[in-house]
Motif scaffolding. Structure first.
Motif, PDB file in Angstrom:
ATOM      1  N   THR A 197      -4.814 -45.988   9.910  1.00 39.27           N
ATOM      2  CA  THR A 197      -6.092 -45.405  10.337  1.00 39.27           C
ATOM      3  C   THR A 197      -7.252 -46.137   9.685  1.00 39.27           C
ATOM      4  O   THR A 197      -8.183 -45.516   9.190  1.00 39.27           O
ATOM      5  N   ALA A 198      -7.190 -47.453   9.685  1.00 39.18           N
ATOM      6  CA  ALA A 198      -8.230 -48.246   9.034  1.00 39.18           C
ATOM      7  C   ALA A 198      -8.867 -49.221  10.021  1.00 39.18           C
ATOM      8  O   ALA A 198      -8.180 -49.829  10.836  1.00 39.18           O
ATOM      9  N   ILE A 199     -10.180 -49.333   9.918  1.00 41.64           N
ATOM     10  CA  ILE A 199     -10.936 -50.358  10.643  1.00 41.64           C
ATOM     11  C   ILE A 199     -11.446 -51.318   9.578  1.00 41.64           C
ATOM     12  O   ILE A 199     -12.049 -50.893   8.591  1.00 41.64           O
ATOM     13  N   THR A 200     -11.185 -52.597   9.776  1.00 42.00           N
ATOM     14  CA  THR A 200     -11.670 -53.615   8.845  1.00 42.00           C
ATOM     15  C   THR A 200     -12.761 -54.419   9.536  1.00 42.00           C
ATOM     16  O   THR A 200     -12.608 -54.804  10.696  1.00 42.00           O
ATOM     17  N   ALA A 246      -4.142 -49.942  16.695  1.00 36.16           N
ATOM     18  CA  ALA A 246      -3.796 -49.760  18.109  1.00 36.16           C
ATOM     19  C   ALA A 246      -4.255 -48.381  18.581  1.00 36.16           C
ATOM     20  O   ALA A 246      -4.771 -48.245  19.689  1.00 36.16           O
ATOM     21  N   SER A 247      -4.076 -47.372  17.739  1.00 36.32           N
ATOM     22  CA  SER A 247      -4.559 -46.027  18.053  1.00 36.32           C
ATOM     23  C   SER A 247      -4.535 -45.192  16.783  1.00 36.32           C
ATOM     24  O   SER A 247      -3.898 -45.575  15.791  1.00 36.32           O
ATOM     25  N   VAL A 248      -5.249 -44.075  16.814  1.00 38.59           N
ATOM     26  CA  VAL A 248      -5.243 -43.117  15.715  1.00 38.59           C
ATOM     27  C   VAL A 248      -4.974 -41.737  16.292  1.00 38.59           C
ATOM     28  O   VAL A 248      -5.188 -41.495  17.479  1.00 38.59           O
ATOM     29  N   SER A 249      -4.522 -40.832  15.447  1.00 40.44           N
ATOM     30  CA  SER A 249      -4.266 -39.462  15.879  1.00 40.44           C
ATOM     31  C   SER A 249      -5.568 -38.679  15.977  1.00 40.44           C
ATOM     32  O   SER A 249      -6.515 -38.951  15.239  1.00 40.44           O
ATOM     33  N   PRO A 250      -5.623 -37.692  16.879  1.00 39.96           N
ATOM     34  CA  PRO A 250      -6.824 -36.852  16.967  1.00 39.96           C
ATOM     35  C   PRO A 250      -7.119 -36.198  15.618  1.00 39.96           C
ATOM     36  O   PRO A 250      -6.219 -35.692  14.955  1.00 39.96           O
ATOM     37  N   GLY A 251      -8.369 -36.273  15.183  1.00 36.58           N
ATOM     38  CA  GLY A 251      -8.786 -35.648  13.937  1.00 36.58           C
ATOM     39  C   GLY A 251      -8.401 -36.399  12.677  1.00 36.58           C
ATOM     40  O   GLY A 251      -8.648 -35.922  11.571  1.00 36.58           O
ATOM     41  N   ALA A 252      -7.831 -37.606  12.820  1.00 40.15           N
ATOM     42  CA  ALA A 252      -7.424 -38.394  11.647  1.00 40.15           C
ATOM     43  C   ALA A 252      -8.649 -38.859  10.869  1.00 40.15           C
ATOM     44  O   ALA A 252      -9.725 -39.066  11.434  1.00 40.15           O
ATOM     45  N   THR A 253      -8.476 -39.043   9.572  1.00 44.08           N
ATOM     46  CA  THR A 253      -9.520 -39.650   8.757  1.00 44.08           C
ATOM     47  C   THR A 253      -9.384 -41.156   8.891  1.00 44.08           C
ATOM     48  O   THR A 253      -8.329 -41.718   8.598  1.00 44.08           O
ATOM     49  N   VAL A 254     -10.454 -41.809   9.346  1.00 42.69           N
ATOM     50  CA  VAL A 254     -10.450 -43.256   9.551  1.00 42.69           C
ATOM     51  C   VAL A 254     -11.255 -43.899   8.422  1.00 42.69           C
ATOM     52  O   VAL A 254     -12.393 -43.511   8.172  1.00 42.69           O
ATOM     53  N   THR A 255     -10.659 -44.869   7.755  1.00 46.55           N
ATOM     54  CA  THR A 255     -11.332 -45.590   6.677  1.00 46.55           C
ATOM     55  C   THR A 255     -11.891 -46.894   7.233  1.00 46.55           C
ATOM     56  O   THR A 255     -11.186 -47.639   7.917  1.00 46.55           O
ATOM     57  N   VAL A 256     -13.155 -47.162   6.934  1.00 48.38           N
ATOM     58  CA  VAL A 256     -13.814 -48.403   7.345  1.00 48.38           C
ATOM     59  C   VAL A 256     -13.983 -49.258   6.092  1.00 48.38           C
ATOM     60  O   VAL A 256     -14.612 -48.822   5.126  1.00 48.38           O
ATOM     61  N   GLY A 285     -19.301 -55.043   1.340  1.00 50.45           N
ATOM     62  CA  GLY A 285     -18.256 -54.970   0.334  1.00 50.45           C
ATOM     63  C   GLY A 285     -17.750 -53.571   0.046  1.00 50.45           C
ATOM     64  O   GLY A 285     -16.943 -53.372  -0.849  1.00 50.45           O
ATOM     65  N   GLY A 286     -18.189 -52.588   0.819  1.00 49.64           N
ATOM     66  CA  GLY A 286     -17.823 -51.198   0.551  1.00 49.64           C
ATOM     67  C   GLY A 286     -16.945 -50.577   1.612  1.00 49.64           C
ATOM     68  O   GLY A 286     -16.481 -51.255   2.537  1.00 49.64           O
ATOM     69  N   THR A 287     -16.711 -49.283   1.456  1.00 54.35           N
ATOM     70  CA  THR A 287     -15.914 -48.535   2.419  1.00 54.35           C
ATOM     71  C   THR A 287     -16.639 -47.257   2.806  1.00 54.35           C
ATOM     72  O   THR A 287     -17.556 -46.811   2.114  1.00 54.35           O
ATOM     73  N   ALA A 288     -16.211 -46.697   3.906  1.00 57.89           N
ATOM     74  CA  ALA A 288     -16.717 -45.418   4.395  1.00 57.89           C
ATOM     75  C   ALA A 288     -15.587 -44.752   5.159  1.00 57.89           C
ATOM     76  O   ALA A 288     -14.597 -45.408   5.511  1.00 57.89           O
ATOM     77  N   THR A 289     -15.719 -43.466   5.418  1.00 59.27           N
ATOM     78  CA  THR A 289     -14.719 -42.767   6.224  1.00 59.27           C
ATOM     79  C   THR A 289     -15.414 -41.903   7.263  1.00 59.27           C
ATOM     80  O   THR A 289     -16.582 -41.528   7.102  1.00 59.27           O
ATOM     81  N   PHE A 290     -14.685 -41.605   8.329  1.00 59.21           N
ATOM     82  CA  PHE A 290     -15.147 -40.647   9.330  1.00 59.21           C
ATOM     83  C   PHE A 290     -13.935 -39.995   9.955  1.00 59.21           C
ATOM     84  O   PHE A 290     -12.810 -40.469   9.820  1.00 59.21           O
ATOM     85  N   THR A 291     -14.160 -38.886  10.627  1.00 64.16           N
ATOM     86  CA  THR A 291     -13.083 -38.164  11.287  1.00 64.16           C
ATOM     87  C   THR A 291     -13.025 -38.580  12.748  1.00 64.16           C
ATOM     88  O   THR A 291     -14.041 -38.533  13.455  1.00 64.16           O
TER      89      THR A 291
END
Length: 96
Positions: free
Chosen positions: A17-20, A30-40, A65-71
């Motif tokens: 569940t990561a976007i780089t 390829a895909s993420v689950s509904p409501g998953a926490t995605v790390t950028v 150089g940092g990270t963030a997350t979203f649902t």
């Protein structure tokens, strides 16, 4: 008591569940689950966002150089997104 084979927030699902962001482009799962926490993870020195093209499904800012997350959205589908700072950056998040 140690966990035995149970998934945790820092378990194997985290990498799926990561976007780089690197070299002003997105690398998405390829895909993420509904409501998953995605790390950028932003590997560039410039600030970037992952902002849904329509509505307010998600909007995360990752400083250089940092990270963030979203649902991730709870409704399955493909959600196009862009960087609010760099008009040439586009991607899509598939929720299923």
């Amino acid at each position: 008591m140690p966990a035995s084979g149970t998934a945790t927030d820092s378990g194997p699902a985290a990498s799926a569940t990561a976007i780089t962001i690197k070299d002003f482009s997105y690398q998405t799962p390829a895909s993420v689950s509904p409501g998953a926490t995605v790390t950028v993870t932003n590997m560039d020195s410039a600030d970037h966002t992952v902002t849904a093209d329509e509505g307010s499904a998600f909007d995360a800012e990752a400083q250089g150089g940092g990270t963030a997350t979203f649902t991730a959205p709870s409704k399955p589908g493909t959600y196009p997104f862009h960087c609010a700072y760099h008009a040439n950056m586009h991607g899509a998040l598939t929720v299923k």
